[in-house]
Design an enzyme around this catalytic site. Structure first.
Site, short mmCIF file in Angstrom:
data_model
loop_
_atom_site.label_atom_id
_atom_site.label_comp_id
_atom_site.label_asym_id
_atom_site.label_seq_id
_atom_site.Cartn_x
_atom_site.Cartn_y
_atom_site.Cartn_z
N HIS B 27 0.92 -1.23 -0.11
CA HIS B 27 0.10 -0.05 0.08
C HIS B 27 0.98 1.17 0.11
O HIS B 27 1.43 1.76 1.07
CB HIS B 27 -0.83 0.06 1.30
CG HIS B 27 -1.83 -1.08 1.29
ND1 HIS B 27 -1.38 -2.49 1.69
CD2 HIS B 27 -3.18 -1.44 1.02
CE1 HIS B 27 -2.24 -3.38 1.56
NE2 HIS B 27 -3.45 -2.60 1.45
N HIS B 262 -4.07 3.16 -3.33
CA HIS B 262 -4.38 2.57 -2.05
C HIS B 262 -3.53 1.38 -1.88
O HIS B 262 -2.77 1.06 -0.86
CB HIS B 262 -5.97 2.49 -1.80
CG HIS B 262 -5.81 1.56 -0.31
ND1 HIS B 262 -5.80 2.04 0.97
CD2 HIS B 262 -6.35 0.26 -0.33
CE1 HIS B 262 -5.88 1.01 1.52
NE2 HIS B 262 -6.29 -0.05 1.18
N GLU B 416 -17.22 -5.59 24.79
CA GLU B 416 -16.18 -6.77 24.66
C GLU B 416 -15.32 -6.64 23.64
O GLU B 416 -14.14 -6.97 24.28
CB GLU B 416 -17.13 -7.93 24.30
CG GLU B 416 -18.49 -8.33 25.16
CD GLU B 416 -19.50 -7.31 25.04
OE1 GLU B 416 -19.64 -6.57 23.97
OE2 GLU B 416 -20.51 -7.55 25.71
N PHE B 442 -19.74 -14.56 24.19
CA PHE B 442 -19.37 -13.08 23.84
C PHE B 442 -17.89 -12.93 23.55
O PHE B 442 -17.52 -11.47 23.22
CB PHE B 442 -20.11 -12.00 24.56
CG PHE B 442 -21.59 -12.17 24.61
CD1 PHE B 442 -22.58 -12.16 23.14
CD2 PHE B 442 -22.33 -12.37 25.50
CE1 PHE B 442 -23.50 -12.65 23.19
CE2 PHE B 442 -23.86 -12.54 25.65
CZ PHE B 442 -24.57 -12.82 24.30
N HIS B 478 -27.46 -16.80 24.03
CA HIS B 478 -26.32 -16.59 25.01
C HIS B 478 -25.48 -17.83 25.64
O HIS B 478 -24.44 -17.91 26.05
CB HIS B 478 -26.90 -16.18 26.48
CG HIS B 478 -27.14 -14.49 26.32
ND1 HIS B 478 -28.08 -14.34 25.49
CD2 HIS B 478 -27.14 -13.66 27.19
CE1 HIS B 478 -28.40 -13.07 25.76
NE2 HIS B 478 -27.81 -12.62 26.64
N ARG B 525 -21.48 -21.24 35.29
CA ARG B 525 -22.47 -20.49 36.17
C ARG B 525 -23.01 -21.54 37.33
O ARG B 525 -23.09 -21.08 38.57
CB ARG B 525 -23.64 -19.95 35.43
CG ARG B 525 -24.85 -19.53 36.24
CD ARG B 525 -25.99 -18.84 35.34
NE ARG B 525 -26.98 -18.08 36.12
CZ ARG B 525 -28.13 -18.58 36.26
NH1 ARG B 525 -28.63 -19.52 35.51
NH2 ARG B 525 -29.11 -17.74 36.77
#
Lengths: 682, 682
Positions: B27, B262, B416, B442, B478, B525
């Site tokens: 580039h 670019h 996150e 997540f 989840h 959990r």
């Protein structure tokens, strides 16, 4: 607040408290705090009917703070969707229609799956784009077929997520005046007051994006101001609107306004005082006064009327514009045009070597003509992903002079996650099929949304180029290693890594025919030869023998995917030169292969024949199909791609060497172990 | 522009064109456009030395638009870092020090790995946090040990990425006045003019975040304004600064200001005219006039002087504050306190059942006392991730009254991806060790940064709770399924899924001792019993036999991870009740197990003994170790966790049934196939 409004709002609040308490799990705070804005929105604005959740011109409602789903389930129940009081009593139970976060295609009336924060508002941008596009494509003077709004409720959590920032920046650029978001500004997140981490000026940020913003200072009581704000938002048709509504989380609870009411049921005592405060009988649970049912049934009646008018309008439209009318019907039914797959290119071994990203471009050029519902785009890598077809027009606000609302090419910007969430919204609206491109490695930037494509059973097509170390010089930061293990481990997702032109056509065939699964197409930057024996039909089986290039009674099977099939072909030639008989298997889609019969699978991987796999990504997972793996166990390297392949020994020579070693080893131990893909048990 | 400045800037421009042309890849546009701002920054402000890239109080420079790395490599070369002209000539070649995007720990002087857009600016926020924290912890009146700035160059691409939005919003909240970002506003992205997708008001957005903003309208020529802007930014010490600098991409090229410059080398003809335009001999390549070397060696000389002064100051500091001084030295050397692991809790089977997230909390409480460089936090799930220790103080601007710069607890907000990128910056600065929490599911929101933790060999500890369907009611949105396949397929990343208290201590032991690898701790959990035979030592081997609970001469081996080890234990009891002898294997870390000797691995998985694995996530990948898998092949479900386990048949009963079926099947076929983890070949 009028009596009936007050009764309705407080019915929602008390019922939400009961629903969460019954489950002994869930989030009462947001439903109790958002009840007023939801009530105002539904009563005064939402055009939708509980009798037909698929009415095409319905307003879309998205609960972006999906943990508040007790609220949404209650609204759906009140309006007469297929969601009973008994379903509410089974909130968050296995097999219920009321899971812990809202899931589309699972519960009637849920437009998009939400819960993972930021996804709802971002998919809502897709829903709004789809409406704009359908309207521009089909509306005619006097025939406003597609005019619906997309309404969103979202909270502080959604507003902190990057995916939301990406999608909302684009929504501002696109001037989506049909999108109205209500921001539940309750100042509370799980870690406590928003002041601990979230002190930005949200409205100023949205103004910077090009949104129209409004404020309601008392969202707990002042329904009139909420109504006026939504009315004002509807007046602004060239900008999406964000209405910041100050609320009290868990309004009515002893702990209102505190984090405590966010994610745990209220205590029984607290619920008693809530009900007393709101004039409800504390000894009764799950109470909906008939007047409240009447109020919400009236909303559904309004929606039914709108639907009937729309159906009548559509018939008049069909009479006046028979071709377009048929297209509207076909597209909202989700049917592909008859015979579309005749457009798929087919190749012979004499055709020139080409990169699968270029072969994908050739396919898109054909398909864009015959499947007008295709809406493609790229996260600012159009020239690299080869996602744009020759006649494409950009989807842009006409005022920009850059395109049109009827344009079918999306300029997503450098926003992979936003693109994926928007594609979920596009697919969830009826009538369009989205595809979008980035480098395969950056699919994981978008994974929060991509996994929802799979969970939501949405036909979203991920055109992922530069699919291995074969991208060469950009180096390990851009070379995917772990990505296909991820996509293959994901339920309901199809990973398609075509080896040549026929398989690229096959990949699109599968991706388009399966309307209940997303597909990830992994495509090369580098050129590949056209193989002898490759086929669309083979792709449909996931893995298949390249018969013209395979020996009978083989001593070893080489299986490859994508760019490594041709490496396996060369390795086979080297083995044959040493008198070893070889079977060649192309495996563009392990998931489809796994779904074939046991006997088919054994006809591909013959028992007693050693298998070597070759794929220029992580070897993780290949142990199911192969005794030895040629592939990556480290990150890649920057260099011309042939040098990189040589450096990591993903070559015909090394593959042949591994095959010879494997044959020798199994000769020594006296047998070839079965592979677990060949077991028939359990 | 003075003559020497002009010469320096144009040397960088022409050299960048040569470097990219030689590689025939890369580039040129951004290096040529950013040369003026980079030159002004380095000449006038950067305190750093090419003779010691680890000088602790050096200014950090981050090239967030990492594709412009020809620029960064040239700057490093000019300043005398370990990067020769020959290295520049081997740009983007296998084995070179000049890969396609900058990689820390690979190339001298690269602070953080960049290229994947948005990562650099976000990790820079971590570098700035680390400086603030080290300063607040160690600086004393007259002893300003840690005072460095973090400077960033970034482009439009970075500014569109969600991770950037998350990190920059937090940087504004945290009032990081030591962070100064130069925005290369060239109006060009790969898809063309930014007007096609990126029309937001960037400065207004950053002001909304709480940043100080400035504009330089001619960044191609007006070095003085750039210098003044940076000076003004340095004056504002309670806000990070963003300086928007209007530039021309590929300045000097025939195609300057266009997308063409670019991502592809300039043509030879174009390079000739560039050199002529800038007064260079077009027949020569890779030219650096001696005056330019002198100019940049002077920067290094300034840095050397600063370093010497700093070393002297540190010695005086050590004399006055011997304990603190020793701590500074220890921490910047990256050595853990002697004997730290004595603080790790150990358990017996009599200790109470507990969730591994709670056992993790207990461990953190111990470790936070003995390892003061630990900086923990959570993406707004503190109470769920259990990441906060009792004596923790928040890292906050003192003016907020919520904490202190010396605080070690990070309130990341619902960010996150930002958290993960910031942790990379924290780990890359010397002297702190970051850990951060969210739900395991997540982690993929953060994967763009998490994979860079692995590629960059950074000790980042991911405290990922709610690690399976065992999270229960929150449901499939989840519940992670595919995530551990992802982490295990990722090179240099450790996936640690402890089964009880001892293994949780073991997980932290491994995570902290390995300073060249990130670790993902997958924690439950739900409560789990303390196992008989579990140990820290066992975790270090990745997988091991739970001897006290295993039979000699087993007929079947059950292997589990995390919460499913205790399910395997119960299944074993059921099998024993039917007279079947069972071996129990706990496998907290497959990656470490794979690194053990062949003989050790065979001592765990005895040849000829069938193996059943049980893990409540995707079965993908387990075929390497087990003949049959109990686990997930679909998404999860919302419900109380025991109901969810029962629904998906991840139970002792089903595991025992599978084991009996497997024994029977292999009896029928007459042998137990070897598993590929037991092969010794290639």
């Amino acid at each position: 607040m009028s009596d009936i409004d007050s009764l309705s709002v407080n019915t929602i609040r008390t019922l939400a408290a009961d629903v969460v308490r019954q489950a002994n799990s869930g989030h009462p705070g947001a439903p109790m705090g958002c009840a007023p804005m939801a009530h105002v929105l539904f009563k005064n604005f939402m055009i939708a009917t509980g009798n037909d959740s698929h009415f095409p011109n319905r307003d879309r409602f998205v609960l972006s703070n999906g943990h508040a789903c007790a609220l949404q389930y209650i609204l759906l129940h009140l309006m007469g969707y297929k969601l009973t009081m008994d379903d509410l009593k089974h909130f968050r139970q296995v097999g219920s229609l009321t899971p812990g976060h809202p899931e589309t295609k699972h519960t009637d009336g849920i437009e998009v799956t939400t819960g993972p924060l930021g996804q709802g508002i971002s998919s809502a941008v897709g829903l709004a784009i789809a409406q704009k596009h359908m309207g521009a494509t089909f509306n005619k003077p006097g025939f406003d077929l597609f005019t619906n709004h997309t309404y969103v409720i979202l909270g502080d959590g959604c507003l902190q997520e990057g995916v939301q920032a990406e999608a909302c920046s684009l929504a501002g650029h696109l001037q989506l005046g049909n999108l109205i978001a209500l921001y539940d500004d309750n100042h509370i997140t799980i870690d406590g007051d928003t002041e601990v981490s979230f002190t930005e000026d949200v409205l100023k940020r949205f103004e910077a994006y090009g949104w129209h913003t409004l404020v309601v200072s008392d969202g707990d009581h002042d329904l009139k101001s909420i109504q006026q704000a939504i009315e004002q938002a509807r007046q602004v048709t060239d900008k999406p609107s964000l209405i910041k509504i100050r609320t009290t989380i868990g309004f009515g609870s002893l702990n209102q306004g505190q984090e405590k009411v966010h994610g745990s049921p209220l205590t029984d005592d607290d619920i008693v005082q809530v009900k007393q405060k709101f004039g409800f009988d504390p000894s009764q649970k799950f109470v909906v006064p008939q007047q409240v049912y009447d109020e919400y049934h009236a909303i559904t009646a309004r929606g039914d009327k709108a639907k009937q008018a729309w159906m009548a309008l559509l018939e008049q439209y069909c009479a006046k514009y028979p071709d377009l009318g048929a297209e509207v019907k076909r597209r909202i039914q989700g049917k592909l045009p008859t015979g579309w797959h005749a457009a798929l290119p087919r190749y012979t071994p004499n055709d020139k070597a080409d990169a699968t990203r270029k072969l994908s471009e050739a396919t898109i050029n054909k398909l864009a003509e015959v499947i007008p519902e295709l809406i493609g785009g790229s996260a600012d890598l159009t020239g690299s992903n080869n996602t744009r077809w020759k006649t494409a027009v950009d989807f842009q606000p006409p005022s920009t002079g850059l395109g049109d609302w009827s344009g079918r090419y999306m300029r997503y910007g450098v926003r992979e996650h936003g693109m994926s969430a928007i594609m979920n919204g596009l697919a969830a609206y009826q009538g369009v099929i989205p595809f979008g491109g980035t480098f395969l490695n950056f699919l994981t930037y978008a994974w929060g949304a991509a996994r929802l494509s799979a969970l939501s059973k949405l036909r979203v097509i991920y055109v992922m180029t530069h699919d291995s170390i074969g991208l060469g010089e950009d180096g390990p930061t851009h070379q995917p290693i772990e990505i296909l293990a991820l996509t293959r481990a994901t339920p309901n997702m199809l990973t398609l890594r075509p080896a040549d032109g026929n398989e690229t056509s096959g990949a699109y065939f599968v991706a388009l025919e399966r309307d209940d699964r997303p597909a990830v197409l992994a495509l090369t930057r580098q050129n590949l030869p056209q193989l002898d024996g490759s086929s669309i039909e083979g792709v449909c089986k996931g893995g298949y023998v390249l018969e013209p290039m395979s020996d009978p009674q083989p001593q070893v099977t080489l299986v490859g995917t994508g760019s490594e099939v041709s490496i396996a072909v060369e390795a086979a030639a080297q083995l044959r030169a040493k008198g070893i008989k070889v079977r060649l298997v192309s495996m563009p889609c392990t998931e489809l292969f796994d779904e074939q019969s046991h006997s088919y699978r054994q006809s591909v991987f013959l028992p007693g024949v050693p298998v070597v796999s070759v794929e220029a990504l992580s070897t993780f997972g290949w142990q199911k199909y192969s005794h030895a793996q040629v592939g990556m166990t480290t990150f890649g390297a920057s260099g011309p791609y042939k040098d990189v392949y040589a450096y990591f020994k993903i070559t015909p020579e090394h593959t042949a060497e591994v095959a010879r070693g494997l044959i020798e080893y199994f000769k020594q131990i006296g047998h070839v172990p079965d592979l677990s893909s060949q077991f028939t048990l359990v």
